[in-house]
Motif scaffolding. Sequence first.
Motif, PDB file in Angstrom:
ATOM      1  N   LEU A  53     -11.518 -36.086 -29.548  1.00  0.00           N
ATOM      2  CA  LEU A  53     -11.103 -35.074 -28.571  1.00  0.00           C
ATOM      3  C   LEU A  53     -10.438 -35.718 -27.360  1.00  0.00           C
ATOM      4  CD1 LEU A  53     -14.011 -32.479 -28.744  1.00  0.00           C
ATOM      5  CD2 LEU A  53     -11.648 -32.191 -29.494  1.00  0.00           C
ATOM      6  N   VAL A  54     -10.924 -36.888 -26.954  1.00  0.00           N
ATOM      7  CA  VAL A  54     -10.274 -37.591 -25.840  1.00  0.00           C
ATOM      8  C   VAL A  54      -8.844 -37.949 -26.226  1.00  0.00           C
ATOM      9  CG1 VAL A  54     -10.253 -39.705 -24.474  1.00  0.00           C
ATOM     10  CG2 VAL A  54     -12.407 -38.498 -24.867  1.00  0.00           C
ATOM     11  N   THR A  55      -8.704 -38.496 -27.415  1.00  0.00           N
ATOM     12  CA  THR A  55      -7.370 -38.861 -27.901  1.00  0.00           C
ATOM     13  C   THR A  55      -6.457 -37.641 -27.976  1.00  0.00           C
ATOM     14  OG1 THR A  55      -8.339 -40.621 -29.235  1.00  0.00           O
ATOM     15  CG2 THR A  55      -6.106 -39.925 -29.803  1.00  0.00           C
ATOM     16  N   PHE A  56      -6.967 -36.575 -28.568  1.00  0.00           N
ATOM     17  CA  PHE A  56      -6.169 -35.361 -28.731  1.00  0.00           C
ATOM     18  C   PHE A  56      -5.775 -34.771 -27.367  1.00  0.00           C
ATOM     19  CE2 PHE A  56      -7.325 -33.770 -33.285  1.00  0.00           C
ATOM     20  CZ  PHE A  56      -6.826 -34.939 -33.798  1.00  0.00           C
ATOM     21  N   ASP A  57      -6.667 -34.891 -26.413  1.00  0.00           N
ATOM     22  CA  ASP A  57      -6.349 -34.371 -25.084  1.00  0.00           C
ATOM     23  C   ASP A  57      -5.212 -35.166 -24.463  1.00  0.00           C
ATOM     24  OD1 ASP A  57      -6.960 -32.702 -22.704  1.00  0.00           O
ATOM     25  OD2 ASP A  57      -7.500 -34.621 -21.811  1.00  0.00           O
ATOM     26  N   GLN A  58      -5.288 -36.489 -24.598  1.00  0.00           N
ATOM     27  CA  GLN A  58      -4.239 -37.336 -24.019  1.00  0.00           C
ATOM     28  C   GLN A  58      -2.878 -37.058 -24.638  1.00  0.00           C
ATOM     29  OE1 GLN A  58      -6.064 -41.097 -24.822  1.00  0.00           O
ATOM     30  NE2 GLN A  58      -7.178 -41.169 -22.865  1.00  0.00           N
ATOM     31  N   LEU A  59      -2.877 -36.740 -25.913  1.00  0.00           N
ATOM     32  CA  LEU A  59      -1.608 -36.457 -26.594  1.00  0.00           C
ATOM     33  C   LEU A  59      -1.234 -34.982 -26.520  1.00  0.00           C
ATOM     34  CD1 LEU A  59      -1.877 -38.662 -29.821  1.00  0.00           C
ATOM     35  CD2 LEU A  59      -1.084 -39.269 -27.538  1.00  0.00           C
ATOM     36  N   HIS A  60      -2.038 -34.223 -25.789  1.00  0.00           N
ATOM     37  CA  HIS A  60      -1.805 -32.778 -25.660  1.00  0.00           C
ATOM     38  C   HIS A  60      -1.817 -32.065 -26.988  1.00  0.00           C
ATOM     39  CE1 HIS A  60       0.078 -34.517 -21.949  1.00  0.00           C
ATOM     40  NE2 HIS A  60      -0.814 -33.705 -21.454  1.00  0.00           N
ATOM     41  N   ILE A  61      -2.695 -32.504 -27.864  1.00  0.00           N
ATOM     42  CA  ILE A  61      -2.879 -31.810 -29.141  1.00  0.00           C
ATOM     43  C   ILE A  61      -3.897 -30.696 -28.940  1.00  0.00           C
ATOM     44  CG2 ILE A  61      -3.794 -32.065 -31.493  1.00  0.00           C
ATOM     45  CD1 ILE A  61      -2.661 -34.947 -31.415  1.00  0.00           C
ATOM     46  N   VAL A  62      -4.863 -30.920 -28.056  1.00  0.00           N
ATOM     47  CA  VAL A  62      -5.823 -29.868 -27.726  1.00  0.00           C
ATOM     48  C   VAL A  62      -5.753 -29.559 -26.233  1.00  0.00           C
ATOM     49  CG1 VAL A  62      -7.452 -30.548 -29.522  1.00  0.00           C
ATOM     50  CG2 VAL A  62      -7.728 -31.434 -27.196  1.00  0.00           C
ATOM     51  N   SER A  63      -6.285 -28.401 -25.867  1.00  0.00           N
ATOM     52  CA  SER A  63      -6.454 -28.105 -24.452  1.00  0.00           C
ATOM     53  C   SER A  63      -7.850 -27.539 -24.238  1.00  0.00           C
ATOM     54  CB  SER A  63      -5.384 -27.136 -23.955  1.00  0.00           C
ATOM     55  OG  SER A  63      -5.526 -25.899 -24.594  1.00  0.00           O
ATOM     56  N   ALA A  64      -8.378 -27.771 -23.054  1.00  0.00           N
ATOM     57  CA  ALA A  64      -9.722 -27.306 -22.728  1.00  0.00           C
ATOM     58  C   ALA A  64      -9.639 -25.944 -22.067  1.00  0.00           C
ATOM     59  CB  ALA A  64     -10.404 -28.316 -21.804  1.00  0.00           C
ATOM     60  N   VAL A  65     -10.561 -25.081 -22.420  1.00  0.00           N
ATOM     61  CA  VAL A  65     -10.633 -23.747 -21.839  1.00  0.00           C
ATOM     62  C   VAL A  65     -12.015 -23.583 -21.221  1.00  0.00           C
ATOM     63  CG1 VAL A  65     -10.492 -21.279 -22.302  1.00  0.00           C
ATOM     64  CG2 VAL A  65      -9.217 -22.893 -23.722  1.00  0.00           C
ATOM     65  N   ALA A  66     -12.081 -23.208 -19.967  1.00  0.00           N
ATOM     66  CA  ALA A  66     -13.368 -23.009 -19.319  1.00  0.00           C
ATOM     67  C   ALA A  66     -13.722 -21.542 -19.321  1.00  0.00           C
ATOM     68  CB  ALA A  66     -13.324 -23.534 -17.890  1.00  0.00           C
ATOM     69  N   ILE A  67     -14.871 -21.207 -19.872  1.00  0.00           N
ATOM     70  CA  ILE A  67     -15.334 -19.825 -19.873  1.00  0.00           C
ATOM     71  C   ILE A  67     -16.764 -19.842 -19.357  1.00  0.00           C
ATOM     72  CG2 ILE A  67     -15.941 -17.852 -21.301  1.00  0.00           C
ATOM     73  CD1 ILE A  67     -13.694 -18.732 -23.209  1.00  0.00           C
ATOM     74  N   GLY A  68     -17.002 -19.090 -18.282  1.00  0.00           N
ATOM     75  CA  GLY A  68     -18.319 -19.183 -17.661  1.00  0.00           C
ATOM     76  C   GLY A  68     -18.517 -20.616 -17.193  1.00  0.00           C
ATOM     77  N   TRP A  69     -19.632 -21.211 -17.550  1.00  0.00           N
ATOM     78  CA  TRP A  69     -19.866 -22.584 -17.120  1.00  0.00           C
ATOM     79  C   TRP A  69     -19.615 -23.585 -18.221  1.00  0.00           C
ATOM     80  CZ3 TRP A  69     -24.444 -23.329 -13.242  1.00  0.00           C
ATOM     81  CH2 TRP A  69     -24.368 -22.346 -12.236  1.00  0.00           C
TER      82      TRP A  69
END
Lengths: 139, 139
Positions: A53-69
Amino acid sequence: MTIDELLKQHNLRLTKPRQQVFDVLRQSAVPLTISDIAKKCKNVDRASVYRTLVTFDQLHIVSAVAIGWKSYYELAEPFIPHHHHLYCIHCQNAEPIQTPELEQLVGYLSRKHQFAVVKHHFELEGICKNCQQTKQYKK
Amino acid sequence: MTIDELLKQHNLRLTKPRQQVFDVLRQSAVPLTISDIAKKCKNVDRASVYRTLVTFDQLHIVSAVAIGWKSYYELAEPFIPHHHHLYCIHCQNAEPIQTPELEQLVGYLSRKHQFAVVKHHFELEGICKNCQQTKQYKK
DNA sequence: GTACGTGCAAAGATTTTGCATCGAT
DNA sequence: ATCGATGCAAAATCTTTGCACGTAC
């Protein structure tokens, strides 16, 4: 651009764990927590899920979504169309929506504040149309 | 409406730990992580910080802000004016901004999707005006 | 005096890290 | 053969919970 090509451009390899995490995310209609992803990736060590997930985030393959906490993950552009969510705090469903007006607003704010936007987050939490009509909610 | 009154309305007490967490948040110019808050609340047990934040969240005294993969906390309305942030991924600063256009857009989307919005999240991540001009960033 | 809240300590969960081995090129 | 990536296990963190004691009202 395939994920394989994208990884290779950065001298990274498309391994079995990376492929599995990608497939799990692609097959999900809703954003997933790290635990969700780990559970669905049989035979993949939890540590590898984190590293992937760290790798994918750096390559913008995934994005994080914050819902609630909590944080959830989903594929990013260009793997799925850009969108945001209507998150129902009653039935827990996260409905994706397109919001061209928001994208315009981001551009406007970027110019107004001379801020070079790399990414933006936008989520709505509330009660969805269906749940507004349920007996349970009306009580 | 003071925090004391708000707590009393719910048969809750304004105790020393709750007062301290509130003061720490009020005195901070930027959103804080749970660890930040715990460190700044001398003589308050970490467990009490967690319990206090849950309580404050339920009473809408605090709101959670997601930046990158982390959650931060800050006071909510009416304790501080409603706002969003420009988060600089270079210098880490979170600049608060007022965005009346966004508030309008939320109302529009609420009607359009017949979705009863309880709260909305909006954050921009990028490079701030200052950092765009630093040598370090230009390299 | 009567709950509600707290601190403390333990348990549970999550996340990170080191290292030997495996595997893609 | 080389170098990146993985699994495993341990460590480090973070979060939750039970319970006896304190304290706000």
